[in-house]
Design an enzyme around this catalytic site. Structure first.
Site, PDB file in Angstrom:
ATOM      1  N   LYS A 109      14.400 -15.651   7.782  1.00 42.00           N
ATOM      2  CA  LYS A 109      14.880 -14.393   8.359  1.00 42.00           C
ATOM      3  C   LYS A 109      14.625 -13.281   7.365  1.00 42.00           C
ATOM      4  O   LYS A 109      14.573 -13.522   6.147  1.00 42.00           O
ATOM      5  CB  LYS A 109      16.379 -14.462   8.653  1.00 42.00           C
TER       6      LYS A 109
HETATM    7  P1  NAD Z   1      18.405  -5.222  20.593  1.00 41.80           P
HETATM    8  O1  NAD Z   1      18.398  -4.270  19.492  1.00 41.80           O
HETATM    9  O2  NAD Z   1      17.323  -5.144  21.615  1.00 41.80           O
HETATM   10  O3  NAD Z   1      19.786  -5.137  21.398  1.00 41.80           O
HETATM   11  C1  NAD Z   1      21.035  -5.146  20.793  1.00 41.80           C
HETATM   12  C2  NAD Z   1      21.960  -4.453  21.772  1.00 41.80           C
HETATM   13  O4  NAD Z   1      23.301  -4.614  21.341  1.00 41.80           O
HETATM   14  C3  NAD Z   1      21.706  -2.948  21.884  1.00 41.80           C
HETATM   15  O5  NAD Z   1      21.745  -2.573  23.238  1.00 41.80           O
HETATM   16  C4  NAD Z   1      22.897  -2.332  21.141  1.00 41.80           C
HETATM   17  O6  NAD Z   1      23.236  -1.070  21.644  1.00 41.80           O
HETATM   18  C5  NAD Z   1      23.954  -3.362  21.451  1.00 41.80           C
HETATM   19  N1  NAD Z   1      25.096  -3.357  20.535  1.00 41.80           N
HETATM   20  C6  NAD Z   1      25.105  -3.214  19.191  1.00 41.80           C
HETATM   21  N2  NAD Z   1      26.379  -3.260  18.736  1.00 41.80           N
HETATM   22  C7  NAD Z   1      27.156  -3.451  19.825  1.00 41.80           C
HETATM   23  C8  NAD Z   1      28.540  -3.592  20.029  1.00 41.80           C
HETATM   24  N3  NAD Z   1      29.378  -3.556  18.998  1.00 41.80           N
HETATM   25  N4  NAD Z   1      29.010  -3.774  21.284  1.00 41.80           N
HETATM   26  C9  NAD Z   1      28.173  -3.826  22.329  1.00 41.80           C
HETATM   27  N5  NAD Z   1      26.839  -3.715  22.196  1.00 41.80           N
HETATM   28  C10 NAD Z   1      26.348  -3.518  20.974  1.00 41.80           C
HETATM   29  O7  NAD Z   1      18.479  -6.669  19.929  1.00 41.80           O
HETATM   30  P2  NAD Z   1      18.167  -8.073  20.573  1.00 41.80           P
HETATM   31  O8  NAD Z   1      16.807  -8.463  20.131  1.00 41.80           O
HETATM   32  O9  NAD Z   1      18.500  -8.087  22.016  1.00 41.80           O
HETATM   33  O10 NAD Z   1      19.198  -8.969  19.761  1.00 41.80           O
HETATM   34  C11 NAD Z   1      20.542  -9.125  20.172  1.00 41.80           C
HETATM   35  C12 NAD Z   1      21.064 -10.415  19.607  1.00 41.80           C
HETATM   36  O11 NAD Z   1      20.234 -11.476  20.071  1.00 41.80           O
HETATM   37  C13 NAD Z   1      21.053 -10.508  18.071  1.00 41.80           C
HETATM   38  O12 NAD Z   1      22.143 -11.292  17.642  1.00 41.80           O
HETATM   39  C14 NAD Z   1      19.757 -11.250  17.800  1.00 41.80           C
HETATM   40  O13 NAD Z   1      19.777 -11.914  16.545  1.00 41.80           O
HETATM   41  C15 NAD Z   1      19.755 -12.204  18.965  1.00 41.80           C
HETATM   42  N6  NAD Z   1      18.447 -12.761  19.244  1.00 41.80           N
HETATM   43  C16 NAD Z   1      17.405 -11.975  19.634  1.00 41.80           C
HETATM   44  C17 NAD Z   1      16.172 -12.565  19.873  1.00 41.80           C
HETATM   45  C18 NAD Z   1      14.986 -11.768  20.359  1.00 41.80           C
HETATM   46  O14 NAD Z   1      13.923 -12.360  20.564  1.00 41.80           O
HETATM   47  N7  NAD Z   1      15.126 -10.478  20.613  1.00 41.80           N
HETATM   48  C19 NAD Z   1      16.004 -13.940  19.702  1.00 41.80           C
HETATM   49  C20 NAD Z   1      17.092 -14.715  19.329  1.00 41.80           C
HETATM   50  C21 NAD Z   1      18.310 -14.111  19.091  1.00 41.80           C
END
Ligand code: NAD
Length: 419
Positions: A109
Site C-alpha cells: 500500500k
Molecule cells: P473514493 O474516494 O472514490 O470514495 C470515498 C467516498 O467516501 C467519497 O464519496 C467521500 O466523500 C466519502 N467519505 C469520506 N469520508 C466520509 C465520511 N466520514 N462519511 C461518509 N462518506 C465519506 O474512494 P473509494 O475508492 O471508493 O474507496 C472507498 C473505500 O473502499 C476505501 O476504504 C478504500 O480503501 C476501499 N477500497 C477501494 C477500492 C477501489 O478499487 N476503489 C478497492 C478496495 C477497497
C-alpha cells in the site's frame, strides 16, 4: 475503558485480526514470525512546487507487506489523515485479500499525507511524479504494482506509469493498474470493486434466503466503490434508501434514483441537495433499519459507540477496515452477517490482476469476459470463506483471515528462508 474510534490505530487492528485467525488455525510461532510483519517500509519526503511559487513538503509512504506469493500489490491513497501505521495496516490486509481470492500477488500500500481537494491538477501531477521517483526503487511490474485508492484515480496512475516509463526509457504499462483504457487499462476495472461487493452481497442473500429484490440498502460513502455497488444493487431491484459522502447524508424511504444521483455526483462532486431526498445526520444514517448496510468510506466508521445502533441484516464492507474489533463483536452478538473487507472489496484487486495479465500478454479482453471471470472468482472465494465460517463456527472475518493467512503460510513454509 473503551478506545475512541478516532484514536484506534488501524495497524493494531490488523495485528489483532491476524493473531485471532492465526490462533484459530493453530499456526506455529515460526510461520507467524515470517508472515505477520511488513517486509519493507519506505518513507519519502516529497517536495512539490505549488502554484503560488513556494515549495511544500509532503510525507509519503510505500509499504510492501508480503511478496511471498508474487509481486506486492496495493493502492495509493491521498488523504490528510494518512499515517504510516494506516498504510502498514492496509498493506497487511492486501496480503490476506489477494490470498483469499487466490490471485498470485502479495500485499502493499502507498499513501501521501495531503489534501487533494485543496490542490490543483498541476500540483497533484507534480506531487504524483515526485512521489513516484521516491518509491521508484520498490515498484515495477514484477515487484510491486500500485493502483488507485481513496482520492487517487486513473489519471494518477497515468502519471505514475509515465514517470516510471520515462526513467526506464520505454512504455511499461504493467507497473500500475487502474490505468485509463488508452494506456492498457482493463475494461471493467473502474467498477470492479463495487461489482465485487455486489457479487458477494448476492451470495450472502442467497445464503440467508433474503431476496435482493426489494431489499433496503444504505451506503456510507458514495465514491467509486459505494456508488457502483449502489447502482448494481439498484439495477437488481434493491431499494437504496440512503447514501452519504464526506459532506452530506441523504434519505428517501421509497428509494433513491441511483442513476440520477450518480449523474448529479459526476456533475457537482457531491450528493447534497439531491431532489426527492431529505438530509439526515451521519449517526442516523448508520442506525437506519435496512437489509444491507454498505460502509464504503474509511476505516473505523462503525465502532463501540455506534455499533449497537446498526439495524441491518447484512453489513458488506466495501471499505477497508470500517468496523473496529469492538464493533465486530457487537454485530456478531446482534447476529448481523458481516461480509469482511478482504472478501467483500476484493473485486478491485482481482480486476487489477486481470489488467496486469492483459498488459503482460498485450492481449485485451471484452468487458463481459472481465465480469464473468470476476463473478467466478468472487463467488468461489465467498463459498470458500463461508465453508470455514460454517465448519469451524467462526465469524466470517476470522474465516476470511484464516483462508488468506493459511495460503500465505503454506507458500512461505514451502519456500523456506534464504539466505
Ligand atoms: P473514493 O474516494 O472514490 O470514495 C470515498 C467516498 O467516501 C467519497 O464519496 C467521500 O466523500 C466519502 N467519505 C469520506 N469520508 C466520509 C465520511 N466520514 N462519511 C461518509 N462518506 C465519506 O474512494 P473509494 O475508492 O471508493 O474507496 C472507498 C473505500 O473502499 C476505501 O476504504 C478504500 O480503501 C476501499 N477500497 C477501494 C477500492 C477501489 O478499487 N476503489 C478497492 C478496495 C477497497
Amino acid at each position: 475503558m473503551l478506545t475512541k474510534a478516532s484514536e484506534l490505530n488501524a495497524y493494531d487492528v490488523a495485528l489483532e485480526n491476524f493473531d485471532t485467525a492465526a490462533d484459530a488455525l493453530g499456526l506455529d510461532h515460526d510461520t507467524r514470525e515470517m508472515i505477520k510483519y511488513p517486509e519493507r517500509v519506505l518513507t519519502v519526503s516529497v517536495p512539490v512546487l505549488m502554484d503560488d511559487g513556494h515549495i511544500r513538503r509532503f510525507e509519503a509512504y510505500r509499504v510492501q507487506h508480503s511478496s511471498v506469493r508474487g509481486p506486492a500489490k496495493g493502492g495509493i491513497r491521498y488523504h490528510p489523515q494518512v499515517t504510516l501505521d494506516e498504510v502498514k495496516a492496509l498493506a497487511t490486509w492486501m496480503t490476506w485479500k489477494c490470498a483469499v481470492v487466490n490471485i498470485p500477488f502479495g500485499g502493499a500500500k502507498g499513501g501521501v499525507t495531503c489534501d487533494p481537494k485543496h490542490m490543483s491538477q498541476h500540483e497533484l501531477e507534480r506531487l504524483t511524479r515526485r512521489y513516484t521517483s521516491g518509491i521508484l526503487p520498490l515498484i515495477g511490474p514484477e515487484q510491486d504494482i500500485p493502483a488507485p485508492d481513496v482520492y487517487t484515480n486513473p489519471q494518477t496512475m497515468a502519471w505514475i506509469m509515465d514517470t516510471y516509463s520515462m526513467t526506464k526509457g520505454y512504455a511499461i504499462p504493467g507497473v500500475v493498474t487502474g490505468k485509463p483504457i488508452s494506456l492498457g487499462g482493463s475494461l471493467g476495472r473502474n467498477e470492479a470493486t463495487g461489482r465485487g461487493v455486489f457479487y458477494t452481497v448476492q451470495s450472502a442473500c442467497e445464503h440467508l434466503h433474503l431476496p435482493l429484490k426489494g431489499a433496503k440498502v444504505v451506503v456510507q460513502g458514495f465514491g467509486n466503490a459505494g456508488s457502483i455497488a449502489a447502482q448494481l444493487l439498484y439495477e437488481a431491484g434493491a431499494k437504496v434508501i440512503a447514501v452519504s459522502d464526506s459532506r452530506a447524508c441523504i434519505l428517501n424511504r421509497n428509494g433513491l434514483n441511483i442513476p440520477e444521483l450518480m449523474h448529479m455526483k459526476a456533475l457537482t462532486g457531491h450528493v447534497e441537495g439531491f431532489p426527492e431526498s431529505e438530509p439526515i445526520a451521519p449517526a442516523d444514517l448508520l442506525a437506519l433499519e435496512c437489509d444491507i448496510l454498505v460502509p464504503a468510506a474509511l476505516e473505523n466508521t462503525i465502532h463501540a459507540e455506534n455499533a449497537n445502533s446498526v439495524r441491518a441484516k447484512i453489513v458488506a464492507e466495501a471499505a477497508n477496515g470500517p468496523l473496529t474489533p469492538a464493533a465486530d463483536r457487537i454485530l456478531e452478538r446482534k447476529n448481523i452477517f458481516v461480509i469482511p473487507d478482504i472478501l467483500c472489496n476484493a473485486g478491485g484487486v482481482t480486476v487489477s490482476y486481470f489488467e496486469w495479465v492483459q498488459d503482460e500478454q498485450h492481449l485485451f479482453w471484452e468487458a463481459q469476459d472481465v465480469y464473468d471471470r470476476l463473478e467466478k472468482v468472487m463467488k468461489n472465494a465467498f463459498r470458500d470463506v463461508l465453508k470455514i465460517h460454517v465448519d469451524k463456527k467462526v465469524s466470517m472475518r476470522i474465516a476470511a483471515n484464516m483462508l488468506g493467512i493459511s495460503r500465505v503460510a503454506e507458500a512461505v513454509q514451502i519456500r523456506g528462508i534464504y539466505p
